[in-house]
Design a protein around this motif. Structure first.
Motif, PDB file in Angstrom:
ATOM      1  N   MET A  45      39.826 -35.121  49.299  1.00  0.00           N
ATOM      2  CA  MET A  45      39.283 -35.553  50.380  1.00  0.00           C
ATOM      3  C   MET A  45      39.248 -34.526  51.988  1.00  0.00           C
ATOM      4  O   MET A  45      38.290 -34.372  52.646  1.00  0.00           O
ATOM      5  N   LEU A  46      40.355 -33.712  51.878  1.00  0.00           N
ATOM      6  CA  LEU A  46      40.171 -32.979  53.393  1.00  0.00           C
ATOM      7  C   LEU A  46      38.848 -31.913  53.016  1.00  0.00           C
ATOM      8  O   LEU A  46      38.254 -31.994  54.399  1.00  0.00           O
ATOM      9  N   LEU A  47      38.086 -31.585  52.203  1.00  0.00           N
ATOM     10  CA  LEU A  47      37.580 -30.419  51.778  1.00  0.00           C
ATOM     11  C   LEU A  47      36.316 -31.320  52.342  1.00  0.00           C
ATOM     12  O   LEU A  47      36.043 -30.900  52.664  1.00  0.00           O
ATOM     13  N   HIS A  48      35.827 -33.035  51.951  1.00  0.00           N
ATOM     14  CA  HIS A  48      34.502 -33.674  52.199  1.00  0.00           C
ATOM     15  C   HIS A  48      34.945 -33.689  54.149  1.00  0.00           C
ATOM     16  O   HIS A  48      33.929 -33.728  54.224  1.00  0.00           O
ATOM     17  N   LEU A  49      35.991 -33.898  54.519  1.00  0.00           N
ATOM     18  CA  LEU A  49      35.989 -34.001  56.104  1.00  0.00           C
ATOM     19  C   LEU A  49      35.527 -32.755  56.441  1.00  0.00           C
ATOM     20  O   LEU A  49      35.091 -32.493  57.554  1.00  0.00           O
ATOM     21  N   VAL A  50      35.426 -31.374  56.312  1.00  0.00           N
ATOM     22  CA  VAL A  50      35.706 -30.459  56.684  1.00  0.00           C
ATOM     23  C   VAL A  50      33.964 -30.136  56.322  1.00  0.00           C
ATOM     24  O   VAL A  50      33.689 -29.171  57.694  1.00  0.00           O
ATOM     25  N   ALA A  51      33.349 -30.039  55.058  1.00  0.00           N
ATOM     26  CA  ALA A  51      32.308 -30.319  54.863  1.00  0.00           C
ATOM     27  C   ALA A  51      31.580 -30.785  55.976  1.00  0.00           C
ATOM     28  O   ALA A  51      30.452 -30.675  56.678  1.00  0.00           O
ATOM     29  N   VAL A  52      31.288 -32.155  56.385  1.00  0.00           N
ATOM     30  CA  VAL A  52      30.782 -32.915  56.903  1.00  0.00           C
ATOM     31  C   VAL A  52      30.883 -32.441  58.292  1.00  0.00           C
ATOM     32  O   VAL A  52      30.716 -32.426  58.927  1.00  0.00           O
ATOM     33  N   MET A  53      31.784 -32.221  58.981  1.00  0.00           N
ATOM     34  CA  MET A  53      31.707 -31.475  59.992  1.00  0.00           C
ATOM     35  C   MET A  53      30.802 -30.153  60.023  1.00  0.00           C
ATOM     36  O   MET A  53      30.741 -30.590  61.826  1.00  0.00           O
ATOM     37  N   GLY A  54      30.954 -30.163  59.392  1.00  0.00           N
ATOM     38  CA  GLY A  54      29.685 -28.844  59.522  1.00  0.00           C
ATOM     39  C   GLY A  54      30.742 -27.423  59.034  1.00  0.00           C
ATOM     40  O   GLY A  54      32.077 -27.910  59.144  1.00  0.00           O
ATOM     41  N   ARG A  96      35.229 -19.948  50.551  1.00  0.00           N
ATOM     42  CA  ARG A  96      34.250 -20.462  48.773  1.00  0.00           C
ATOM     43  C   ARG A  96      34.140 -22.433  48.645  1.00  0.00           C
ATOM     44  O   ARG A  96      32.861 -22.379  48.669  1.00  0.00           O
ATOM     45  N   HIS A  97      35.339 -22.828  48.731  1.00  0.00           N
ATOM     46  CA  HIS A  97      35.115 -24.391  48.417  1.00  0.00           C
ATOM     47  C   HIS A  97      34.456 -25.368  49.784  1.00  0.00           C
ATOM     48  O   HIS A  97      33.654 -25.978  49.657  1.00  0.00           O
ATOM     49  N   VAL A  98      34.805 -24.924  51.014  1.00  0.00           N
ATOM     50  CA  VAL A  98      34.052 -25.214  51.871  1.00  0.00           C
ATOM     51  C   VAL A  98      32.496 -24.653  51.728  1.00  0.00           C
ATOM     52  O   VAL A  98      31.401 -26.125  52.491  1.00  0.00           O
ATOM     53  N   LYS A  99      32.613 -23.468  51.870  1.00  0.00           N
ATOM     54  CA  LYS A  99      30.786 -23.292  52.030  1.00  0.00           C
ATOM     55  C   LYS A  99      29.355 -24.284  50.582  1.00  0.00           C
ATOM     56  O   LYS A  99      28.648 -24.609  50.457  1.00  0.00           O
ATOM     57  N   SER A 100      30.783 -24.170  49.160  1.00  0.00           N
ATOM     58  CA  SER A 100      29.770 -24.789  48.494  1.00  0.00           C
ATOM     59  C   SER A 100      29.823 -26.500  48.731  1.00  0.00           C
ATOM     60  O   SER A 100      28.396 -27.105  48.556  1.00  0.00           O
ATOM     61  N   ALA A 101      30.678 -27.371  49.379  1.00  0.00           N
ATOM     62  CA  ALA A 101      30.805 -28.693  49.820  1.00  0.00           C
ATOM     63  C   ALA A 101      29.599 -28.616  51.067  1.00  0.00           C
ATOM     64  O   ALA A 101      28.848 -29.835  50.849  1.00  0.00           O
ATOM     65  N   THR A 102      29.586 -28.025  51.453  1.00  0.00           N
ATOM     66  CA  THR A 102      28.511 -27.635  52.817  1.00  0.00           C
ATOM     67  C   THR A 102      26.577 -28.275  51.974  1.00  0.00           C
ATOM     68  O   THR A 102      26.091 -28.239  52.755  1.00  0.00           O
ATOM     69  N   ASP A 103      27.282 -26.848  51.308  1.00  0.00           N
ATOM     70  CA  ASP A 103      25.779 -26.712  50.595  1.00  0.00           C
ATOM     71  C   ASP A 103      25.089 -27.691  49.762  1.00  0.00           C
ATOM     72  O   ASP A 103      24.431 -27.826  50.463  1.00  0.00           O
ATOM     73  N   ASP A 104      25.879 -28.346  49.409  1.00  0.00           N
ATOM     74  CA  ASP A 104      26.055 -29.400  48.454  1.00  0.00           C
ATOM     75  C   ASP A 104      25.375 -30.766  49.366  1.00  0.00           C
ATOM     76  O   ASP A 104      24.888 -31.505  49.233  1.00  0.00           O
ATOM     77  N   LEU A 105      26.642 -30.829  50.563  1.00  0.00           N
ATOM     78  CA  LEU A 105      25.993 -31.743  51.032  1.00  0.00           C
ATOM     79  C   LEU A 105      24.072 -31.722  52.010  1.00  0.00           C
ATOM     80  O   LEU A 105      23.829 -32.311  52.029  1.00  0.00           O
TER      81      LEU A 105
END
Length: 78
Positions: free
Chosen positions: A1-10, A59-68
């Motif tokens: 969930m934390l990873l998703h929130l950071v990715a959503v924030m950009g 790496r995880h934030v970049k991957s999640a952001t790219d996925d979004l």
């Protein structure tokens, strides 16, 4: 969930289009707090040093952001 929130924030708080400097400062604080929580979680779970944890989080934030981005935006559904 934390990873998703950071990715959503950009990639940075300015991407949220804050209306004032105060709002930018508040979003920046939230953003740093979320990233810090991810770092602590990785250090605890993987038993690694902060620099190694930072690479994992990046790496995880970049991957999640790219996925979004591929999905067309910052969806928040679970």
């Amino acid at each position: 969930m934390l990873l998703h929130l950071v990715a959503v924030m950009g990639r940075e708080p300015k991407a949220l289009n804050p209306r004032t400097e105060k709002e930018l400062a508040e979003w920046s604080g939230h953003f740093r707090g979320l990233k810090s929580a991810l770092l602590c979680l990785v250090m605890h779970e993987r038993k690694v040093e902060p620099s190694s944890a930072a690479l994992v989080v990046y790496r995880h934030v970049k991957s999640a952001t790219d996925d979004l981005d591929r999905r067309g935006g910052s969806e928040t559904g679970g």
